[in-house]
Design an enzyme around this catalytic site. Structure first.
Site, PDB file in Angstrom:
ATOM      1  N   ASN A   1      -6.647   4.971   9.603  1.00  0.00           N
ATOM      2  CA  ASN A   1      -6.180   3.717  10.194  1.00  0.00           C
ATOM      3  C   ASN A   1      -6.111   3.758  11.720  1.00  0.00           C
ATOM      4  O   ASN A   1      -6.090   2.715  12.356  1.00  0.00           O
ATOM      5  CB  ASN A   1      -4.818   3.342   9.620  1.00  0.00           C
ATOM      6  CG  ASN A   1      -3.858   4.505   9.589  1.00  0.00           C
ATOM      7  OD1 ASN A   1      -4.134   5.537   8.979  1.00  0.00           O
ATOM      8  ND2 ASN A   1      -2.724   4.360  10.260  1.00  0.00           N
TER       9      ASN A   1
ATOM     10  N   CYS B   1       5.562   5.058  19.440  1.00  0.00           N
ATOM     11  CA  CYS B   1       6.711   4.712  20.278  1.00  0.00           C
ATOM     12  C   CYS B   1       7.467   3.502  19.748  1.00  0.00           C
ATOM     13  O   CYS B   1       8.671   3.390  19.927  1.00  0.00           O
ATOM     14  CB  CYS B   1       6.268   4.428  21.703  1.00  0.00           C
ATOM     15  SG  CYS B   1       5.673   5.903  22.531  1.00  0.00           S
TER      16      CYS B   1
ATOM     17  N   THR C   1       9.755  -8.223 -11.960  1.00  0.00           N
ATOM     18  CA  THR C   1       9.017  -9.457 -12.218  1.00  0.00           C
ATOM     19  C   THR C   1       7.890  -9.609 -11.201  1.00  0.00           C
ATOM     20  O   THR C   1       8.080  -9.402 -10.001  1.00  0.00           O
ATOM     21  CB  THR C   1       9.982 -10.659 -12.164  1.00  0.00           C
ATOM     22  OG1 THR C   1      11.001 -10.436 -13.144  1.00  0.00           O
ATOM     23  CG2 THR C   1       9.264 -11.961 -12.453  1.00  0.00           C
TER      24      THR C   1
ATOM     25  N   SER D   1      -4.134  -2.476  -0.117  1.00  0.00           N
ATOM     26  CA  SER D   1      -3.072  -3.374   0.343  1.00  0.00           C
ATOM     27  C   SER D   1      -3.692  -4.678   0.840  1.00  0.00           C
ATOM     28  O   SER D   1      -4.641  -4.664   1.620  1.00  0.00           O
ATOM     29  CB  SER D   1      -2.296  -2.694   1.467  1.00  0.00           C
ATOM     30  OG  SER D   1      -1.352  -3.595   2.010  1.00  0.00           O
TER      31      SER D   1
ATOM     32  N   HIS E   1      -2.751  -7.148   2.877  1.00  0.00           N
ATOM     33  CA  HIS E   1      -2.715  -7.669   4.249  1.00  0.00           C
ATOM     34  C   HIS E   1      -3.745  -7.032   5.168  1.00  0.00           C
ATOM     35  O   HIS E   1      -3.959  -7.500   6.284  1.00  0.00           O
ATOM     36  CB  HIS E   1      -1.298  -7.595   4.840  1.00  0.00           C
ATOM     37  CG  HIS E   1      -0.804  -6.243   5.219  1.00  0.00           C
ATOM     38  ND1 HIS E   1      -0.836  -5.796   6.511  1.00  0.00           N
ATOM     39  CD2 HIS E   1      -0.252  -5.248   4.492  1.00  0.00           C
ATOM     40  CE1 HIS E   1      -0.313  -4.573   6.557  1.00  0.00           C
ATOM     41  NE2 HIS E   1       0.044  -4.221   5.354  1.00  0.00           N
TER      42      HIS E   1
ATOM     43  N   GLN F   1      -7.552   1.044   4.247  1.00  0.00           N
ATOM     44  CA  GLN F   1      -8.346   0.605   5.399  1.00  0.00           C
ATOM     45  C   GLN F   1      -9.741   0.132   5.015  1.00  0.00           C
ATOM     46  O   GLN F   1     -10.387  -0.553   5.797  1.00  0.00           O
ATOM     47  CB  GLN F   1      -8.465   1.741   6.417  1.00  0.00           C
ATOM     48  CG  GLN F   1      -7.227   1.933   7.254  1.00  0.00           C
ATOM     49  CD  GLN F   1      -6.987   0.775   8.218  1.00  0.00           C
ATOM     50  OE1 GLN F   1      -7.911   0.223   8.785  1.00  0.00           O
ATOM     51  NE2 GLN F   1      -5.739   0.388   8.388  1.00  0.00           N
TER      52      GLN F   1
ATOM     53  N   GLY G   1       0.832  -1.192   0.000  1.00  0.00           N
ATOM     54  CA  GLY G   1       0.000   0.000   0.000  1.00  0.00           C
ATOM     55  C   GLY G   1       0.873   1.250   0.000  1.00  0.00           C
ATOM     56  O   GLY G   1       0.570   2.234  -0.668  1.00  0.00           O
TER      57      GLY G   1
HETATM   58  C1  LIG Z   1      -1.461  -0.097   6.260  1.00  0.00           C
HETATM   59  C2  LIG Z   1      -1.721   1.185   5.586  1.00  0.00           C
HETATM   60  C3  LIG Z   1      -0.873   1.659   4.572  1.00  0.00           C
HETATM   61  C4  LIG Z   1       0.389   0.962   4.182  1.00  0.00           C
HETATM   62  O1  LIG Z   1       0.165  -0.278   3.552  1.00  0.00           O
HETATM   63  P1  LIG Z   1       1.380  -1.325   3.500  1.00  0.00           P
HETATM   64  O2  LIG Z   1       0.912  -2.381   2.560  1.00  0.00           O
HETATM   65  O3  LIG Z   1       1.553  -1.826   4.893  1.00  0.00           O
HETATM   66  O4  LIG Z   1       2.563  -0.595   2.989  1.00  0.00           O
HETATM   67  C5  LIG Z   1      -1.204   2.844   3.942  1.00  0.00           C
HETATM   68  N1  LIG Z   1      -2.299   3.529   4.289  1.00  0.00           N
HETATM   69  C6  LIG Z   1      -3.142   3.111   5.252  1.00  0.00           C
HETATM   70  C7  LIG Z   1      -4.360   3.908   5.572  1.00  0.00           C
HETATM   71  C8  LIG Z   1      -2.872   1.929   5.938  1.00  0.00           C
HETATM   72  O5  LIG Z   1      -3.709   1.531   6.900  1.00  0.00           O
END
Ligand SMILES: *Cc1c(COP(=O)(O)O)cnc(C)c1O
Length: 373
Positions: free
Chosen positions: A130, A304, A216, A178, A180, A158, A50
Site C-alpha cells: 500500500n 506521523c 447482522t 476491502s 473502499h 490494494q 479489510g
Molecule cells: C487499506 C488496507 C487494509 C485495511 O483495510 P480497511 O478496510 O481499511 O480495514 C489492509 N491491507 C492493505 C494492504 C490496505 O491497503
C-alpha cells in the site's frame, strides 16, 4: 445502495417476507463477487473491513492449528492489519518469521522456501504494498505453499479492482479485500476461504455467514461493494492504462525536474496508480501540508498522523535511512484523476520542494559541503 436503507431493509435472518427479500439480495451479491474472484459463493465471507479479514484469516488459522504448530511466515512490509496481528500472536506464544524484501520491496521465493519449517501453519504475504506499490509473485509463492501443504493467505486489498485478482490463478487459500479501495463504501470487506475452510471464528454469536461470522449483515454496503467491484472489473484494462499513463507522467517529471529525489518501489511490478518518492533534505509531513494548501491530497510514508514519529516500516525495510524515509511522499491516482490534475501537481511541486529546502538546515549544510545525509 439507497433502496437497501429504505425499502429492502429487512433482517436477512428473519422468516418474514422482507427478511427473505434481504436474504436473496445477499445471496445474489455473494454469487456475483464470487464469480469475479473465480471463487464459489460459499467461499465468500463478508467482513466489516479489510483489517477484519486479515485478522480473521491469521488469528483463525493460528487458533485452529495450535496443536499442529506455532510458526507463521509473513513479510516485514505488510499492512499493520497483518503485522500487528502477527505481533499479537507472538505475545500469545506463536513464532513469526518476517521475511526481508529487496530494495524494490520484493520478497524472494527462495527466502519463503528457506523459512518453511515442519511446524509452519500459515504463510501470509500481501499481493501489493500500500505504500510503495510493489506487486509480489503471489502465484509462485502459492505454488510453493501448496507443494508444502501450508495454507496461504494474501492481503489483496490494494489489488482487487485494480489488477486481475483470481483466487485460482493466484493459488491462494485465503484472500482479503476491502471495498473502499475500489470506490466502494468504507467499512465492508471480504475474506475469501477455499472450500469455505477458515480457522476459528473471530466474532462469535448468531449463525450468519455459515455460522462463521456472527452479526447482522450490512446489506446496503454489501450491494455497494459488489456494484463497485463489478464496475472496477468491467473497466479495469481501460482504467489501468489511463492511470498508469498519468502516474508515469508524474514519475518522469519528478525524476527529471527535481534534484535529490528517488522513486520508491519496483520500476515495473507496481500498482498502476502508485508513485512514492523520497525528497532528500525535507520532511514529508511539511510537503503534505503545503500540497494540501494547494488542494492536493497526498500521503506520507511515515505514520506521523497516528501520533508516532517512527518512519514507515516499509521504507526502512527497503533500506532507506530514517532521514530519507521521513522525506517520503506517496501520490495515489485513480481513474477519476485527470491530466489536468497531474499538470496542476507538476506546476505546484517543484516550488514547494524548493521553498522547503531553502529553510532546511540539512539542505543548507549540504551546500556548505557538510553533507552527511
Ligand atoms: C487499506 C488496507 C487494509 C485495511 O483495510 P480497511 O478496510 O481499511 O480495514 C489492509 N491491507 C492493505 C494492504 C490496505 O491497503
Amino acid at each position: 445502495m439507497l433502496p437497501y436503507f429504505t425499502d429492502i431493509y429487512g433482517n436477512p435472518s428473519s422468516v418474514h417476507s422482507i427478511g427473505r427479500d434481504a436474504k436473496r439480495v445477499i445471496d445474489t451479491e455473494r454469487a456475483k463477487i464470487a464469480e469475479i474472484l473465480g471463487a464459489k459463493p460459499r467461499e465468500i465471507f463478508f467482513t466489516a473491513s479489510g483489517s477484519e479479514a486479515d485478522n480473521w484469516a491469521i488469528k483463525g488459522v493460528a487458533a485452529a492449528n495450535r496443536k499442529k504448530g506455532n510458526h507463521i511466515i509473513t513479510t516485514s512490509i505488510e499492512h499493520h492489519a497483518v503485522l500487528h496481528t502477527c505481533q499479537y500472536l507472538e505475545r500469545q506464544g506463536f513464532e513469526v518469521t518476517y521475511l526481508p524484501v529487496d530494495s524494490y520491496g520484493k520478497v524472494s521465493i527462495e527466502d519463503v522456501e528457506k523459512a518453511v519449517r515442519k511446524d509452519t501453519i500459515l504463510i501470509s504475504i500481501m499481493h501489493a504494498n500500500n505504500e510503495i506499490g510493489t506487486i509480489q509473485p503471489i502465484a509462485e509463492i502459492g505454488e510453493l505453499a501448496k507443494s508444502k501443504g501450508i495454507p496461504f493467505h494474501t492481503d489483496a486489498v490494494q489489488t482487487t479492482g485494480t489488477i486481475p485478482v483470481n483466487v485460482k490463478d493466484l493459488n491462494v487459500d485465503m484472500l482479503s479485500l476491502s471495498a473502499h479501495k475500489f470506490h466502494g463504501p468504507k467499512g465492508i470487506g471480504v475474506l475469501y476461504a477455499r472450500n469455505g475452510r477458515i480457522g476459528d471464528n473471530l466474532i462469535h454469536g448468531g449463525a450468519q455467514e455459515a455460522n462463521k461470522r456472527a452479526g447482522t449483515e450490512n446489506i446496503p454496503y454489501i450491494v455497494g461493494m459488489s456494484t463497485a467491484l463489478q464496475l472496477a472489473v468491467e473497466n479495469m484494462e481501460e482504467n489501468r492504462k489511463k492511470v498508469q499513463m498519468l502516474r508515469d507522467d508524474i514519475i518522469s517529471f519528478v525524476l527529471n525536474n527535481i534534484d535529490h529525489v528517488r522513486l520508491n518501489g519496483h520500476p515495473t511490478d507496481r500498482l498502476p496508480g502508485n508513485a512514492n518518492f523520497s525528497f532528500n533534505y525535507i520532511e514529508g509531513e511539511s510537503l503534505l501540508l503545503m500540497l494540501d494548501m494547494k488542494g492536493i491530497c497526498a500521503s506520507s510514508g511515515s505514520a506521523c498522523t497516528s501520533g508516532s514519529l517512527d518512519p514507515s516500516h516499509v521504507l526502512l525495510a527497503i533500506g532507506l535511512s530514517h532521514e530519507v524515509a521521513h522525506g517520503s511522499v506517496r501520490f495515489s491516482l485513480s481513474d477519476e484523476n485527470t491530466q489536468e490534475d497531474v499538470d496542476y501537481l507538476k506546476e505546484a511541486l517543484p516550488g514547494i520542494v524548493k521553498t522547503l529546502r531553502n529553510i532546511s538546515p540539512l539542505y543548507n549544510g549540504r551546500k556548505e559541503g557538510n553533507n552527511h545525509v
